[in-house]
Motif scaffolding. Structure first.
Motif, PDB file in Angstrom:
ATOM      1  N   ASP A 127       0.830  -1.204   0.000  1.00  6.12           N
ATOM      2  CA  ASP A 127       0.000   0.000   0.000  1.00  6.12           C
ATOM      3  C   ASP A 127       0.870   1.260   0.000  1.00  6.12           C
ATOM      4  OD1 ASP A 127      -2.193  -1.619   0.011  1.00  6.12           O
ATOM      5  OD2 ASP A 127      -2.670  -1.303   2.142  1.00  6.12           O
ATOM      6  N   ALA A 128       1.938   1.257   0.801  1.00  2.95           N
ATOM      7  CA  ALA A 128       2.830   2.416   0.855  1.00  2.95           C
ATOM      8  C   ALA A 128       3.486   2.642  -0.501  1.00  2.95           C
ATOM      9  CB  ALA A 128       3.899   2.212   1.934  1.00  2.95           C
ATOM     10  N   GLU A 133       3.056   5.938  -2.897  1.00  2.00           N
ATOM     11  CA  GLU A 133       4.218   6.662  -3.376  1.00  2.00           C
ATOM     12  C   GLU A 133       4.208   6.785  -4.899  1.00  2.00           C
ATOM     13  OE1 GLU A 133       7.829   5.921  -1.027  1.00  2.00           O
ATOM     14  OE2 GLU A 133       8.795   5.669  -2.972  1.00  2.00           O
ATOM     15  N   ALA A 134       3.702   5.739  -5.553  1.00  2.00           N
ATOM     16  CA  ALA A 134       3.651   5.748  -7.026  1.00  2.00           C
ATOM     17  C   ALA A 134       2.422   6.486  -7.540  1.00  2.00           C
ATOM     18  CB  ALA A 134       3.665   4.319  -7.548  1.00  2.00           C
TER      19      ALA A 134
END
Ligand code: FES
Length: 126
Positions: free
Chosen positions: A118-119, A123-124
């Motif tokens: 998820d992080a 970030e993307a």
């Protein structure tokens, strides 16, 4: 994994993923066998994003699978053994079935894999 060089004369290790045959040279990881059979993703995050091999060194938890009934296993860290029954990860990041064995450890592994995924998605910008 084995520190010894792989001897091609030792043949092939055969197992299954979701009931379909997979195979690789002795000493290769479960993830390598999945990649060798054309699979690029074998787990879904909570959001439905597909995950498979990412770091390849046991850090990211993206490659989680169930092996012989034990979920939360990092497929990049475990050599394929003859007759292994490999399945998609279960639990919070998997198919939703109840995990067996050390349920708390498996759920933590799946949750960690999802948190990292998820992080990375955030970030993307996905
Ligand atoms: S690919 Fe990162 S832990 Fe297996």
């Amino acid at each position: 994994m084995s520190a010894q060089p792989i001897d091609p004369a030792q043949g092939e290790v055969r197992a299954t993923f979701e009931g379909e045959p997979i195979s690789c040279s002795p000493g290769a990881s479960v993830a390598a066998a999945l990649i060798a059979t054309g699979k690029r993703g074998w787990r879904e995050t909570k959001s439905g994003a597909t995950r498979g091999l990412f770091c390849g060194i046991g850090v990211c938890f993206d490659c989680l699978v169930e092996i012989d009934g034990e979920s939360g296993q990092r497929s990049c860290m475990i050599p394929l053994r003859e007759g292994m029954d490999v399945r998609q990860a279960k639990g919070p990041g998997g198919t939703g079935e109840e995990p067996r064995g050390d349920a708390r450890g498996q759920e933590l592994g799946n949750a960690l894999g999802d948190a990292v995924s998820d992080a990375r998605d955030e970030e993307a910008g996905e």
